[in-house]
Design a protein around this motif. Structure first.
Motif, PDB file in Angstrom:
ATOM      1  N   THR A   1      -0.600  10.944   1.088  1.00 40.24           N
ATOM      2  CA  THR A   1      -1.127  12.306   1.231  1.00 40.24           C
ATOM      3  C   THR A   1      -0.187  13.328   0.618  1.00 40.24           C
ATOM      4  N   TRP A   2       1.118  13.015   0.587  1.00 36.20           N
ATOM      5  CA  TRP A   2       2.069  13.977   0.029  1.00 36.20           C
ATOM      6  C   TRP A   2       1.913  14.159  -1.486  1.00 36.20           C
ATOM      7  N   LEU A   3       1.106  13.292  -2.115  1.00 35.46           N
ATOM      8  CA  LEU A   3       0.880  13.401  -3.555  1.00 35.46           C
ATOM      9  C   LEU A   3      -0.265  14.364  -3.882  1.00 35.46           C
ATOM     10  N   ARG A   4      -1.093  14.667  -2.882  1.00 33.25           N
ATOM     11  CA  ARG A   4      -2.276  15.496  -3.126  1.00 33.25           C
ATOM     12  C   ARG A   4      -1.874  16.930  -3.460  1.00 33.25           C
ATOM     13  N   GLY A   5      -2.695  17.553  -4.316  1.00 34.43           N
ATOM     14  CA  GLY A   5      -2.485  18.952  -4.645  1.00 34.43           C
ATOM     15  C   GLY A   5      -1.483  19.204  -5.748  1.00 34.43           C
TER      16      GLY A   5
ATOM     17  N   ASP B   1       0.163  18.933  -9.641  1.00 33.86           N
ATOM     18  CA  ASP B   1      -0.293  18.924 -11.021  1.00 33.86           C
ATOM     19  C   ASP B   1      -0.452  17.472 -11.471  1.00 33.86           C
ATOM     20  N   LEU B   2      -1.515  17.178 -12.225  1.00 31.78           N
ATOM     21  CA  LEU B   2      -1.807  15.793 -12.586  1.00 31.78           C
ATOM     22  C   LEU B   2      -0.716  15.184 -13.469  1.00 31.78           C
ATOM     23  N   ASP B   3      -0.031  15.984 -14.259  1.00 35.12           N
ATOM     24  CA  ASP B   3       1.093  15.446 -15.026  1.00 35.12           C
ATOM     25  C   ASP B   3       2.179  14.937 -14.083  1.00 35.12           C
ATOM     26  N   GLU B   4       2.405  15.663 -12.996  1.00 30.87           N
ATOM     27  CA  GLU B   4       3.405  15.237 -12.021  1.00 30.87           C
ATOM     28  C   GLU B   4       2.926  14.003 -11.257  1.00 30.87           C
ATOM     29  N   VAL B   5       1.614  13.952 -10.958  1.00 29.31           N
ATOM     30  CA  VAL B   5       1.055  12.777 -10.294  1.00 29.31           C
ATOM     31  C   VAL B   5       1.272  11.533 -11.162  1.00 29.31           C
ATOM     32  N   GLU B   6       0.971  11.667 -12.453  1.00 31.11           N
ATOM     33  CA  GLU B   6       1.153  10.526 -13.358  1.00 31.11           C
ATOM     34  C   GLU B   6       2.622  10.115 -13.432  1.00 31.11           C
ATOM     35  N   LYS B   7       3.504  11.077 -13.544  1.00 31.09           N
ATOM     36  CA  LYS B   7       4.939  10.784 -13.615  1.00 31.09           C
ATOM     37  C   LYS B   7       5.409  10.078 -12.351  1.00 31.09           C
ATOM     38  N   THR B   8       4.950  10.542 -11.193  1.00 32.14           N
ATOM     39  CA  THR B   8       5.349   9.943  -9.919  1.00 32.14           C
ATOM     40  C   THR B   8       4.787   8.529  -9.774  1.00 32.14           C
TER      41      THR B   8
ATOM     42  N   THR C   1       7.476   1.382 -11.706  1.00 26.12           N
ATOM     43  CA  THR C   1       8.751   0.913 -12.236  1.00 26.12           C
ATOM     44  C   THR C   1       9.697   0.521 -11.112  1.00 26.12           C
ATOM     45  N   ARG C   2       9.754   1.335 -10.080  1.00 28.27           N
ATOM     46  CA  ARG C   2      10.664   1.063  -8.952  1.00 28.27           C
ATOM     47  C   ARG C   2      10.302  -0.232  -8.243  1.00 28.27           C
ATOM     48  N   GLU C   3       9.033  -0.374  -7.822  1.00 24.51           N
ATOM     49  CA  GLU C   3       8.642  -1.547  -7.050  1.00 24.51           C
ATOM     50  C   GLU C   3       8.758  -2.832  -7.880  1.00 24.51           C
ATOM     51  N   VAL C   4       8.191  -2.813  -9.085  1.00 24.17           N
ATOM     52  CA  VAL C   4       8.190  -4.031  -9.900  1.00 24.17           C
ATOM     53  C   VAL C   4       9.605  -4.385 -10.336  1.00 24.17           C
ATOM     54  N   GLY C   5      10.404  -3.379 -10.684  1.00 21.50           N
ATOM     55  CA  GLY C   5      11.766  -3.640 -11.138  1.00 21.50           C
ATOM     56  C   GLY C   5      12.684  -4.081 -10.024  1.00 21.50           C
ATOM     57  N   GLN C   6      12.681  -3.368  -8.899  1.00 17.30           N
ATOM     58  CA  GLN C   6      13.594  -3.698  -7.813  1.00 17.30           C
ATOM     59  C   GLN C   6      13.238  -5.009  -7.124  1.00 17.30           C
ATOM     60  N   LEU C   7      11.975  -5.386  -7.166  1.00 19.96           N
ATOM     61  CA  LEU C   7      11.544  -6.606  -6.474  1.00 19.96           C
ATOM     62  C   LEU C   7      11.380  -7.789  -7.425  1.00 19.96           C
ATOM     63  N   ALA C   8      11.731  -7.611  -8.709  1.00 22.33           N
ATOM     64  CA  ALA C   8      11.648  -8.707  -9.666  1.00 22.33           C
ATOM     65  C   ALA C   8      12.504  -9.871  -9.185  1.00 22.33           C
TER      66      ALA C   8
ATOM     67  N   TYR D   1       0.857  -1.180   0.000  1.00 17.26           N
ATOM     68  CA  TYR D   1       0.000   0.000   0.000  1.00 17.26           C
ATOM     69  C   TYR D   1       0.895   1.233   0.000  1.00 17.26           C
ATOM     70  N   TRP D   2       0.690   2.096  -0.971  1.00 17.83           N
ATOM     71  CA  TRP D   2       1.669   3.142  -1.249  1.00 17.83           C
ATOM     72  C   TRP D   2       1.938   4.039  -0.036  1.00 17.83           C
ATOM     73  N   SER D   3       0.889   4.526   0.631  1.00 15.24           N
ATOM     74  CA  SER D   3       1.106   5.475   1.728  1.00 15.24           C
ATOM     75  C   SER D   3       1.819   4.833   2.912  1.00 15.24           C
ATOM     76  N   LEU D   4       1.683   3.517   3.069  1.00 11.21           N
ATOM     77  CA  LEU D   4       2.361   2.812   4.153  1.00 11.21           C
ATOM     78  C   LEU D   4       3.752   2.359   3.724  1.00 11.21           C
ATOM     79  N   PHE D   5       3.884   2.046   2.438  1.00  8.77           N
ATOM     80  CA  PHE D   5       5.160   1.610   1.896  1.00  8.77           C
ATOM     81  C   PHE D   5       6.137   2.789   1.778  1.00  8.77           C
ATOM     82  N   GLU D   6       5.587   3.964   1.486  1.00  5.19           N
ATOM     83  CA  GLU D   6       6.415   5.161   1.315  1.00  5.19           C
ATOM     84  C   GLU D   6       5.759   6.343   2.022  1.00  5.19           C
ATOM     85  N   PRO D   7       5.721   6.319   3.379  1.00  2.00           N
ATOM     86  CA  PRO D   7       5.045   7.400   4.110  1.00  2.00           C
ATOM     87  C   PRO D   7       5.697   8.763   3.884  1.00  2.00           C
TER      88      PRO D   7
END
Length: 429
Positions: free
Chosen positions: A140-144, A146-153, A159-166, A97-103
């Motif tokens: 919560t740190w993602l709120r507010g 720009d949606l382009d930045e949200v998508e990029k993040t 990519t990070r989780e799936v790649g590093q944990l492959a 869960y993203w907010s718990l995995f990366e508070p």
């Protein structure tokens, strides 16, 4: 007096067939010098099952007091908990869960999750991550932003989780509960806002294509609790858009009562028509009072105490046997994950575990154990080779160890005719 156990199958329906989950295989065995092992008795033992009998494994991640997904075992015996878990299950779902995995942005708990995945893998247990994309528990740190930045993040997160944990985690709930995602109003979050712009199919494309690029070997699921025709329509749109799904995830939290064989089979038939494997990703049956039927969102049922009862435990055991028999009777189902073995720390405080808070097993635990490790597992037995050194193995699809003279072991796979989508490669314990 009726001496039948309280978990005896009470359904009037005939016992469903499991013939599609069994098979036979002829193998040529050789002695230490490479010559055919003729007219020799060998011992055959099943080591793993092709069907994925799963449970979430949140309790077994390394301790982190700030992570609320970790269930404290302070008042229980950790060794006993492990023994109880491993006696039933062959696959584990771990929380990402993203907010718990990366508070805090930039400080993901990758090392902790990787260590937990290794702990399971060392014991021959397959691992699935849950979930990569979800509007609930978005940071919560993602709120507010720009949606382009949200998508990029978000793309970078996948990519990070799936790649590093492959290699440690090669199966993922790629995106969770998309049917409700754009109209979700329970808590403000950036993922819902992004989904309103990209649309449901756009969000699914993002999740699957980004994860596929990070780990082409990964098994990726679309997962949802909404099993109405809205999910059918979404799946049809996804497939028409050319997005590759590896399996369809179906949640089955039955806090308000057992679905019954007819409803369950109807759901399986509806979703099997897409020709994809079905995973029952989150399954629960309570052993206490049922949640009132008028509750729409299960999270809205808040009670001070929700105890397990003798009557509820007998009902849970009976329904669990019926449910698992029904699932395995359908050839499209290749995995079922029970959502928590233990009552202690159970989701919503419901008595949905198979082990009571004091650590003692409920009748449902024994009933499921009798199925998985008894009726549906090929026990050790002797087979004699013929004059050409060939032996016929018969049993449930899975991996088998053939014990040869001199302590040698030959490992063979008894496979289903169609390939399974859940990763089958695992280390040997």
């Amino acid at each position: 007096m009726d001496h039948r156990p309280p978990f005896a199958l009470t359904s009037p329906s005939p016992e469903p067939s499991m013939a599609h989950r069994r098979g036979s295989l002829e193998v040529l065995l050789r002695d230490a010098q490479g010559a055919p092992l003729r007219d020799t008795e060998v011992t055959v033992e099943q080591r793993s099952h092709a069907f994925a009998f799963g449970c979430h494994g949140f309790e077994f991640l390394p301790e982190d007091p700030e992570d609320i997904t970790n269930v404290s075992a302070a008042s229980q015996d950790p060794a006993r908990m492990e023994e109880q878990w491993r006696a039933l299950f062959t696959t584990a779902t771990v929380p990402v869960y993203w907010s718990l995995f990366e508070p805090q942005e930039g400080s993901p708990a990758t090392d902790r999750l990787a260590a937990g995945a290794r702990w399971f893998a060392e014991r021959g247990i397959r691992v699935k991550g849950h979930p990569l994309v979800w509007h609930t528990l978005a940071p919560t740190w993602l709120r507010g932003r720009d949606l382009d930045e949200v998508e990029k993040t978000l793309r970078a997160r996948i990519t990070r989780e799936v790649g590093q944990l492959a290699g440690a985690i090669d199966c993922w709930d790629a995106i969770n509960e998309v049917v409700i995602m754009p109209v979700f109003t329970q808590e403000p979050n950036a993922i819902t806002e992004l989904s309103r712009t990209l649309g449901r199919i756009g969000m699914i494309r993002l999740a699957f294509e980004q994860a596929r690029e990070a780990n082409p070997r990964a098994t990726l699921l679309l997962n949802d609790f909404d099993l109405s025709t809205a999910y059918d329509t979404l799946i049809e749109g996804v497939l028409e858009a050319g997005i590759e799904l590896d399996a369809i995830g179906l949640q089955s939290h039955m806090h308000q009562g057992y679905w019954g064989e007819e409803k369950t089979l109807g759901i399986l038939e509806r979703f099997s028509r897409y020709g994809l494997p079905l995973h029952l990703t989150e399954t629960t049956l309570v052993s206490g009072d049922l949640m009132p039927p008028e509750i729409v969102d299960l999270n809205d049922h808040q009670v001070d105490s929700w105890p397990s009862t003798p009557e509820g435990e007998a009902r849970q055991a009976d329904e669990l046997v019926r449910h698992y028999r029904t699932l395995l009777s359908h050839p499209s189902v290749e995995a079922v994950t029970y959502w928590g073995l233990f009552d202690r720390g159970a989701w919503l405080g419901a008595p949905a575990g198979l082990v009571r808070e004091d650590g003692s097993p409920k009748p449902s635990y024994e009933a499921l154990h009798n199925l998985i490790r008894g009726e549906w597992w090929t026990g050790p037995h002797q087979v004699r080779t013929d004059g050409d050194g060939r032996a016929r193995l018969e049993g449930w699809f899975g991996e088998y160890a053939v014990h040869l003279p001199g302590g040698r072991v030959e490992v063979v796979e008894l496979n289903a005719p169609a390939p399974q989508s859940f990763p089958q490669t695992m280390p040997h314990s």
